[in-house]
Motif scaffolding. Structure first.
Motif, PDB file in Angstrom:
ATOM      1  N   VAL A 145     -35.194 -15.240 -54.895  1.00  0.00           N
ATOM      2  CA  VAL A 145     -33.844 -15.702 -55.187  1.00  0.00           C
ATOM      3  C   VAL A 145     -33.156 -16.176 -53.896  1.00  0.00           C
ATOM      4  N   THR A 146     -33.427 -15.478 -52.800  1.00  0.00           N
ATOM      5  CA  THR A 146     -32.880 -15.897 -51.514  1.00  0.00           C
ATOM      6  C   THR A 146     -33.487 -17.234 -51.097  1.00  0.00           C
ATOM      7  N   ALA A 147     -34.788 -17.351 -51.230  1.00  0.00           N
ATOM      8  CA  ALA A 147     -35.467 -18.594 -50.859  1.00  0.00           C
ATOM      9  C   ALA A 147     -34.952 -19.773 -51.673  1.00  0.00           C
ATOM     10  N   ASP A 159     -24.016 -12.289 -57.053  1.00  0.00           N
ATOM     11  CA  ASP A 159     -23.117 -13.203 -56.331  1.00  0.00           C
ATOM     12  C   ASP A 159     -23.254 -12.988 -54.823  1.00  0.00           C
ATOM     13  N   ARG A 160     -23.322 -11.728 -54.445  1.00  0.00           N
ATOM     14  CA  ARG A 160     -23.514 -11.405 -53.041  1.00  0.00           C
ATOM     15  C   ARG A 160     -24.845 -11.989 -52.536  1.00  0.00           C
ATOM     16  N   ALA A 161     -25.889 -11.915 -53.372  1.00  0.00           N
ATOM     17  CA  ALA A 161     -27.186 -12.463 -52.976  1.00  0.00           C
ATOM     18  C   ALA A 161     -27.072 -13.960 -52.726  1.00  0.00           C
ATOM     19  N   ALA A 162     -26.362 -14.642 -53.631  1.00  0.00           N
ATOM     20  CA  ALA A 162     -26.178 -16.086 -53.475  1.00  0.00           C
ATOM     21  C   ALA A 162     -25.375 -16.376 -52.215  1.00  0.00           C
ATOM     22  N   GLU A 163     -24.286 -15.650 -52.066  1.00  0.00           N
ATOM     23  CA  GLU A 163     -23.426 -15.823 -50.896  1.00  0.00           C
ATOM     24  C   GLU A 163     -24.220 -15.599 -49.604  1.00  0.00           C
TER      25      GLU A 163
END
Lengths: 168, 168, 168, 168, 168, 168, 168, 168
Positions: free
Chosen positions: D78-80, D48-52
């Motif tokens: 996933v960030t890209a 969730d933090r990565a998405a945020e």
């Protein structure tokens, strides 16, 4: 196949099935007018012939040997073990490991016995490398190499022009 | 480092950190009495110098170039692009891919521009290959190579004797 | 091929045989309305042209360069050596090592000279990455990217619906 | 760690054990005076933090993201997937597969979602690439890059001089 | 495609082009009478959907998830990050690296978030593994697995008989 | 080592030299309070014992088997051949091929007999996967897994905070 | 298929789909007049049969076993675990990893239980190796091997003559 | 080192630096009471000696040859080319490619000339394989092998007991 002039480059391959790849070396040597001989020598199936070929290479007038083989590709290394001539190794692409086996078997030689390895299936470059080696002591070949490099360059420029013009 | 005689072999490396490996080439050339020069040339950090080095190599009297680099090892290929001299490539072992990257970057050259590739970290063999190339037109070097091969052979025989005698 | 507007992205490839793969980059840039130029530049066969191309890139108005090559793939690295522009490398699939050689030659650059490497044959992504880079200072491109991402998402949702409905 | 100025580059890593490698990126950004932020974001342990992080990156003023991870290295990809900013991926060397796993997981992205991949453990180059990207719209950074390239060149020349002089 | 009964296994794939491979999983689940659902979820093109899918999996009654993807194959790992259900990963064969990239991206997960990886393109085994997992608490499935193993055995014996008899 | 409660998970390894790696699995199972047994079973040196172990696993109450081996790592596959329980394979890192051999030997199982493979030396994840599988029919384990995932997340957040604060 | 004489060599394969490759072994054994038996034995689908086959091999008069399998290729290793006869392993080429998986699974056996591994798809060599092993105690086979080697040699010489004469 | 009895097994290695690895073969042959000889033979540095060794092996009474080499490991193949005895190849681990080069050079032999390859550094197994081959015609060795297998089994059982008892 053998040029009428005394061969300076010997092309050997582990199997006649390598010939389609090695034709590129033949064509290139012919383009440079370098006399050559070509034959099959198997390190594994004709080991005595391989020894004989390597040991008599110098007295027969050869100056460079191009050796092509696939898989556990020992031909170039075994030849290099028995002559002081520079030996150029062409790793042949294999059906299973794509020539990675041929490459490692050809290039990873132990200290003392080098093989000048070119790309997998790099028969054309093997011939050019042979010409570069011969050209050290042959002014006319040196000039031909300069011209060859110029032609390489010009062909790319032509392609570039076409692509820039949207023709390809 | 440079011999007083006019250098025939140029040893270049992409980084001074490659020197410990390349010392083997230096020692071997010295053992054969072949004059050489040695320096750092980076295809990526000093591209103009790399071009200059390659383009002036012939007029400066070089006959063979040994180029060592690691990772995306372009030095040998870039040098070969700008001279007609034979270029010997030494793929340097890397910390991450063990030199597999250096090997592929050095050996897989496109048609027209060969690099004579030796083993990963194969600096010694690069020097011997250079000597073999020079020996084509140098009878004295040829004799030294014959002696070198004999010595290689004798050293193994000596080791063999010791092992058979249980001394090692 | 070249857009009438002043090109912002330069697409170069080591051989015209790479064009079928690189068409994906062309199409993508056109879809985003980004002006580009495209041509053949060989690091090995036209080294001077490669240097010239890289060194004049900024003054000619380019902002990003996409460089594609296979095998001992030096084009992207050599270009990056001679410009401060971001250089995106596309490793081209090869017949022998499947592009693993191209990938290592492109991505394993030494400290100081990065190449932004995308997947083997990843021409489309090279173009999108170029657009993302340009979009940092171009609000309109930024909006187009947001829309592009939404479209990507929607197309998958549509496929998902079909698959859930048993239509594919 | 975070610069007082509003960060333009976000450095994220999958584990704090990647910090020693990523310090090279920090140092390089500081050398160029580029404001940055640095933190741990795990695609697998804090999804969730990565998405945020990715989704708010633009509004928080970031212009480029550098993402480092090892093994099944999903962080960059996933960030890209969740931002239109350019994402630079640093594959971290692993104990078992030496980072070959990290490299493939980072670079082999599907069409539509590129990751600008640098060498295994190539943190320094990730920072330079980020600077090159920012420099497109930042004249002062552009000048610094020109100087940086000159310094790189000069340092090699200095080393070359020493080696030629037999000092190293 | 979805069974009328409440699905116990969710099959997701990164692209509809993976469906031909994943049909083997479908067939196998049907053979065991295990209710399933199947759809496309892309970790890179539909990241929100991927998160949603994983997070709601338990409440929707799923007990096992099979996730298939190729290249930088993040789908299984990303799903595993957001559910406590066992996630089975199927690395899809790729055109360039033959699925070695998919395999490494799927199996080399960091401590804390496992993916139960099967062979490249091993869709059938993914389904059988799902059944084995469900069978722990389902006596009827356990019986079916015993029968399945017996059938596997018998088919080989039959083939063996034919081969021994010279019929194949 | 064996818990007093009836073991649900059997941990077997091909050699007692694998124990240091497999201790991670033990610790993880203990953390979750899952009863287990642990022993040495060699597919090659104790084939009958391997068969016996696998065939009696169900009646002895085991629900999941974790099998670790290195090199030509057959233990997991051979076990899977003789039980219908889910078998989790842990490829052990080897001195020569770094565990790439163990990985391929474990994961590339033929259709019909899956092994749920985790990362090379991924003993901890093998245990977590075992817990996830047991949790399908065990509400209390399910809750522990939710907590475990939360803890994983929290630990990263804590590290992130420290790194952002410049404390690490 | 089975010779009327009591078989000395047992050829087993993991799947009847390996038969086209293994026919080369059959032909070679027939050429040497060595009685053999051939059948399907799967280490994974018929583990009991595999154990039975290996354990009864000696009493049934077999002297050498040739075992072929692909992927996680356990057949040769599992057989070697249960007999003291020499077991020759033939790694079968696979669609995904080209047989690199089969090779590692076959050759990387742990101390105590060797498998005599031949090349990927090397069925012919497996048979020749079996003959070489039997020939140690069989003078007539020894003579046939000498003749075989002579024929190999002569066939190459013939090919060499043709190539030298420009006929191929 | 050589047993007083007439040697039945010849152990040769490409370099005396391989001796520490090959001592495992020596110990194992001694444990079985099989007379052997051991020496250094280099395919590349002493090619005539290699030919001589292989060609005289039978008349000197050898029945099996074990050949160990690293890198472009030609020793086993070259030996196999010149004798009809079974040749067992031991690929030696290398510093750069970990023995993957040695493995491919040893195992990927062309049709007609097999090498019975064991694991990288698998000297112990080479000896056991040699014993298995000799045992075909030697009832006493056969009994020793049965006992050896039993001991292998018992040692594992002992270790298993200890581990189950928590003693290790």
């Amino acid at each position: 196949m053998e040029t009428s002039e005394k061969p300076q480059v010997g092309i050997i391959m582990g199997s006649d099935s390598d010939l389609p790849v090695m034709q590129d070396a033949v064509k290139q040597l012919e383009a440079f007018g370098v006399p050559y001989e070509i034959t099959v020598v198997s390190a594994h199936r004709t080991p005595d012939r391989a020894a004989e070929y390597a040991k008599t290479a110098i007295e027969r007038g050869l100056k460079v040997i191009i050796a092509a083989a696939g898989g556990a590709a020992h031909l170039a290394g075994v030849t290099a073990a028995m002559t002081t001539l520079p030996v150029i190794g062409v790793p042949i692409k294999t059906e299973t490991l794509n020539g990675m086996d041929s490459l490692y078997s050809t290039v990873q030689m132990p200290p003392g016995v080098p093989v000048a390895t070119v790309a997998i299936n790099g028969a054309k470059n093997a011939a050019i490398l042979a010409v570069q080696i011969l050209a050290i002591a042959d002014e006319s070949l040196k000039q031909k190499l300069v011209q060859y490099k110029k032609d390489l360059n010009d062909k790319v420029l032509e392609k570039a022009k076409k692509m820039e013009g949207g023709q390809i």
